[in-house]
Design a protein around this motif. Structure first.
Motif, PDB file in Angstrom:
ATOM      1  N   ASP A 148       0.819  -1.218   0.000  1.00  0.00           N
ATOM      2  CA  ASP A 148       0.000   0.000   0.000  1.00  0.00           C
ATOM      3  C   ASP A 148       0.849   1.263   0.000  1.00  0.00           C
ATOM      4  OD1 ASP A 148      -2.254  -1.582   0.032  1.00  0.00           O
ATOM      5  OD2 ASP A 148      -2.564  -1.429   2.202  1.00  0.00           O
ATOM      6  N   VAL A 149       1.970   1.246   0.733  1.00  0.00           N
ATOM      7  CA  VAL A 149       2.799   2.457   0.835  1.00  0.00           C
ATOM      8  C   VAL A 149       3.916   2.484  -0.199  1.00  0.00           C
ATOM      9  CG1 VAL A 149       2.284   2.690   3.291  1.00  0.00           C
ATOM     10  CG2 VAL A 149       4.361   1.463   2.570  1.00  0.00           C
ATOM     11  N   GLY A 150       4.009   1.452  -1.044  1.00  0.00           N
ATOM     12  CA  GLY A 150       5.055   1.429  -2.073  1.00  0.00           C
ATOM     13  C   GLY A 150       6.433   1.186  -1.509  1.00  0.00           C
ATOM     14  N   GLY A 151       6.540   0.245  -0.572  1.00  0.00           N
ATOM     15  CA  GLY A 151       7.830  -0.074   0.016  1.00  0.00           C
ATOM     16  C   GLY A 151       8.819  -0.616  -1.011  1.00  0.00           C
ATOM     17  N   ARG A 152      10.082  -0.618  -0.627  1.00  0.00           N
ATOM     18  CA  ARG A 152      11.142  -0.992  -1.564  1.00  0.00           C
ATOM     19  C   ARG A 152      10.924  -2.384  -2.152  1.00  0.00           C
ATOM     20  NH1 ARG A 152      17.224  -1.857   0.502  1.00  0.00           N
ATOM     21  NH2 ARG A 152      16.132  -3.631   1.445  1.00  0.00           N
ATOM     22  N   ASN A 153      10.743  -3.374  -1.293  1.00  0.00           N
ATOM     23  CA  ASN A 153      10.555  -4.731  -1.800  1.00  0.00           C
ATOM     24  C   ASN A 153       9.256  -4.869  -2.590  1.00  0.00           C
ATOM     25  OD1 ASN A 153      12.947  -5.930  -0.897  1.00  0.00           O
ATOM     26  ND2 ASN A 153      12.117  -6.253   1.158  1.00  0.00           N
ATOM     27  N   ALA A 154       8.242  -4.119  -2.188  1.00  0.00           N
ATOM     28  CA  ALA A 154       6.965  -4.162  -2.910  1.00  0.00           C
ATOM     29  C   ALA A 154       7.137  -3.657  -4.340  1.00  0.00           C
ATOM     30  CB  ALA A 154       5.920  -3.325  -2.180  1.00  0.00           C
ATOM     31  N   ARG A 155       8.067  -2.734  -4.552  1.00  0.00           N
ATOM     32  CA  ARG A 155       8.315  -2.204  -5.900  1.00  0.00           C
ATOM     33  C   ARG A 155       9.323  -3.052  -6.676  1.00  0.00           C
ATOM     34  NH1 ARG A 155      11.140   1.890  -5.553  1.00  0.00           N
ATOM     35  NH2 ARG A 155      11.424   2.095  -3.303  1.00  0.00           N
ATOM     36  N   GLN A 156      10.293  -3.622  -5.968  1.00  0.00           N
ATOM     37  CA  GLN A 156      11.391  -4.298  -6.661  1.00  0.00           C
ATOM     38  C   GLN A 156      11.121  -5.762  -6.985  1.00  0.00           C
ATOM     39  OE1 GLN A 156      14.641  -3.514  -3.963  1.00  0.00           O
ATOM     40  NE2 GLN A 156      15.062  -1.503  -4.855  1.00  0.00           N
ATOM     41  N   MET A 157      10.344  -6.434  -6.169  1.00  0.00           N
ATOM     42  CA  MET A 157      10.125  -7.850  -6.400  1.00  0.00           C
ATOM     43  C   MET A 157       9.314  -8.172  -7.659  1.00  0.00           C
ATOM     44  SD  MET A 157      11.765  -9.691  -4.185  1.00  0.00           S
ATOM     45  CE  MET A 157      13.074  -8.488  -4.382  1.00  0.00           C
ATOM     46  N   PRO A 158       8.210  -7.451  -7.945  1.00  0.00           N
ATOM     47  CA  PRO A 158       7.434  -7.797  -9.149  1.00  0.00           C
ATOM     48  C   PRO A 158       8.236  -7.775 -10.451  1.00  0.00           C
ATOM     49  CG  PRO A 158       6.108  -6.455  -7.678  1.00  0.00           C
ATOM     50  CD  PRO A 158       7.501  -6.449  -7.120  1.00  0.00           C
ATOM     51  N   PRO A 159       9.102  -6.766 -10.710  1.00  0.00           N
ATOM     52  CA  PRO A 159       9.888  -6.827 -11.944  1.00  0.00           C
ATOM     53  C   PRO A 159      10.828  -8.032 -11.984  1.00  0.00           C
ATOM     54  CG  PRO A 159       9.908  -4.605 -11.047  1.00  0.00           C
ATOM     55  CD  PRO A 159       9.296  -5.476 -10.009  1.00  0.00           C
ATOM     56  N   LEU A 160      11.401  -8.395 -10.841  1.00  0.00           N
ATOM     57  CA  LEU A 160      12.243  -9.583 -10.802  1.00  0.00           C
ATOM     58  C   LEU A 160      11.434 -10.840 -11.077  1.00  0.00           C
ATOM     59  CD1 LEU A 160      14.498  -8.768  -7.688  1.00  0.00           C
ATOM     60  CD2 LEU A 160      15.153  -8.660 -10.106  1.00  0.00           C
ATOM     61  N   GLN A 210      15.666  -0.884 -14.253  1.00  0.00           N
ATOM     62  CA  GLN A 210      16.457   0.346 -14.130  1.00  0.00           C
ATOM     63  C   GLN A 210      15.734   1.397 -13.298  1.00  0.00           C
ATOM     64  OE1 GLN A 210      17.293   1.471 -18.173  1.00  0.00           O
ATOM     65  NE2 GLN A 210      18.709  -0.236 -18.507  1.00  0.00           N
ATOM     66  N   LYS A 211      14.414   1.374 -13.341  1.00  0.00           N
ATOM     67  CA  LYS A 211      13.635   2.347 -12.573  1.00  0.00           C
ATOM     68  C   LYS A 211      13.637   2.018 -11.086  1.00  0.00           C
ATOM     69  CE  LYS A 211       9.009   4.400 -12.306  1.00  0.00           C
ATOM     70  NZ  LYS A 211       7.638   4.424 -12.906  1.00  0.00           N
ATOM     71  N   VAL A 212      13.488   0.734 -10.744  1.00  0.00           N
ATOM     72  CA  VAL A 212      13.388   0.370  -9.323  1.00  0.00           C
ATOM     73  C   VAL A 212      14.756   0.113  -8.692  1.00  0.00           C
ATOM     74  CG1 VAL A 212      11.051  -0.525  -9.560  1.00  0.00           C
ATOM     75  CG2 VAL A 212      12.998  -2.091  -9.843  1.00  0.00           C
ATOM     76  N   PHE A 213      15.798  -0.025  -9.517  1.00  0.00           N
ATOM     77  CA  PHE A 213      17.172  -0.149  -9.016  1.00  0.00           C
ATOM     78  C   PHE A 213      18.031   0.938  -9.660  1.00  0.00           C
ATOM     79  CE2 PHE A 213      15.578  -4.569  -8.690  1.00  0.00           C
ATOM     80  CZ  PHE A 213      15.805  -4.803  -7.343  1.00  0.00           C
ATOM     81  N   PRO A 214      17.801   2.207  -9.309  1.00  0.00           N
ATOM     82  CA  PRO A 214      18.503   3.317  -9.982  1.00  0.00           C
ATOM     83  C   PRO A 214      20.010   3.300  -9.779  1.00  0.00           C
ATOM     84  CG  PRO A 214      17.295   4.103  -8.045  1.00  0.00           C
ATOM     85  CD  PRO A 214      16.853   2.689  -8.279  1.00  0.00           C
ATOM     86  N   VAL A 215      20.489   2.806  -8.640  1.00  0.00           N
ATOM     87  CA  VAL A 215      21.936   2.765  -8.408  1.00  0.00           C
ATOM     88  C   VAL A 215      22.596   1.814  -9.402  1.00  0.00           C
ATOM     89  CG1 VAL A 215      23.750   2.112  -6.791  1.00  0.00           C
ATOM     90  CG2 VAL A 215      21.775   3.404  -5.982  1.00  0.00           C
ATOM     91  N   VAL A 216      21.972   0.668  -9.608  1.00  0.00           N
ATOM     92  CA  VAL A 216      22.507  -0.295 -10.582  1.00  0.00           C
ATOM     93  C   VAL A 216      22.519   0.331 -11.975  1.00  0.00           C
ATOM     94  CG1 VAL A 216      22.113  -2.510 -11.712  1.00  0.00           C
ATOM     95  CG2 VAL A 216      21.810  -2.295  -9.244  1.00  0.00           C
ATOM     96  N   ALA A 217      21.427   0.967 -12.346  1.00  0.00           N
ATOM     97  CA  ALA A 217      21.342   1.604 -13.665  1.00  0.00           C
ATOM     98  C   ALA A 217      22.434   2.655 -13.833  1.00  0.00           C
ATOM     99  CB  ALA A 217      19.961   2.230 -13.858  1.00  0.00           C
ATOM    100  N   GLY A 218      22.662   3.452 -12.791  1.00  0.00           N
ATOM    101  CA  GLY A 218      23.691   4.483 -12.860  1.00  0.00           C
ATOM    102  C   GLY A 218      25.092   3.906 -12.979  1.00  0.00           C
ATOM    103  N   MET A 219      25.342   2.813 -12.270  1.00  0.00           N
ATOM    104  CA  MET A 219      26.661   2.180 -12.344  1.00  0.00           C
ATOM    105  C   MET A 219      26.909   1.600 -13.733  1.00  0.00           C
ATOM    106  SD  MET A 219      28.350   2.539  -9.490  1.00  0.00           S
ATOM    107  CE  MET A 219      29.575   1.227  -9.511  1.00  0.00           C
TER     108      MET A 219
END
Length: 210
Positions: free
Chosen positions: A66-78, A173-182
């Motif tokens: 509901d609050v858009g937590g990190r894992n809630a955003r990152q797990m579905p794309p994986l 790239q959107k949910v892991f911006p640090v990886v995308a930047g590297m």
């Protein structure tokens, strides 16, 4: 004719010069090759670019969704890419002494995802997206550490990156911006690493034995 005598000040200066030369002989000034070798050694051990997901499975609560937590955003794309799979699970939650069951979305690594689980040290494994190797040492600045003058070095370098194919996915790239930047910064972005001089040579500060 008698040889000229040296006064006490001259003797002290000669002794000091001798000590400096002796130190220089034991520890020659570091050069490009010195820090290239040190950086290669460091990145061979610590060059993995990981996502901070060492404890699996990963449970995501409805509140996190509901609050858009990190894992809630990152797990579905994986999951969409086949790296994790999900199911509904029940967990027991202790709410100030009152225990109750709660449904969570549980994510586990698939066989494809386990390929990216890297043993970072004796106790820790992490899910990693890429591995860095040295492009070139740009420069370094010597300083003092507890071992004395010119025993600390801040090394600036650029890197090459061997990234997992899934890091090119736009949602990743959107949910892991640090990886995308590297990934984008390979060959151009300058990073820094701290080293200290030891009996074994120059060693990165965060490595054992530094």
């Amino acid at each position: 004719m008698n040889p000229p005598s040296l006064n006490p000040l001259s003797l002290r200066l000669l002794a000091l010069m001798g000590a400096v030369l002796a130190i220089a002989g034991c520890h020659p000034a570091p050069d490009q090759a010195t820090f290239t070798a040190a950086m290669n050694s460091y990145l061979a051990q610590r060059g993995d670019l990981c996502l901070g997901k060492s404890a699996w499975p990963i449970d995501v609560t409805q509140h996190e969704i509901d609050v858009g937590g990190r894992n809630a955003r990152q797990m579905p794309p994986l999951e969409r890419l086949g790296l994790v799979s999900s199911s509904v699970a029940k967990v027991v939650v202790d709410d100030e002494g009152t225990k109750h069951e709660m449904k969570v979305r549980r994510f586990e690594l698939t066989e494809a995802g386990r390929r990216y689980l890297v043993q970072r040290d004796a106790k820790t494994r992490d899910f990693c997206a890429a591995h860095l190797t040295l492009d070139r040492v740009v420069g370094w600045k010597l300083g003092r550490s507890e071992r004395g003058p010119d025993t600390h070095a801040l090394v600036t370098y650029t890197y090459r990156i061997d990234a997992a194919p899934w890091t090119g996915d736009s949602e990743i790239q959107k949910v892991f911006p640090v990886v995308a930047g590297m990934v984008r910064g390979a060959g151009t972005t300058q990073l820094e690493e701290n080293f200290v001089r030891t009996e074994r040579g120059w060693v990165a500060v965060d490595l054992p034995g530094a």
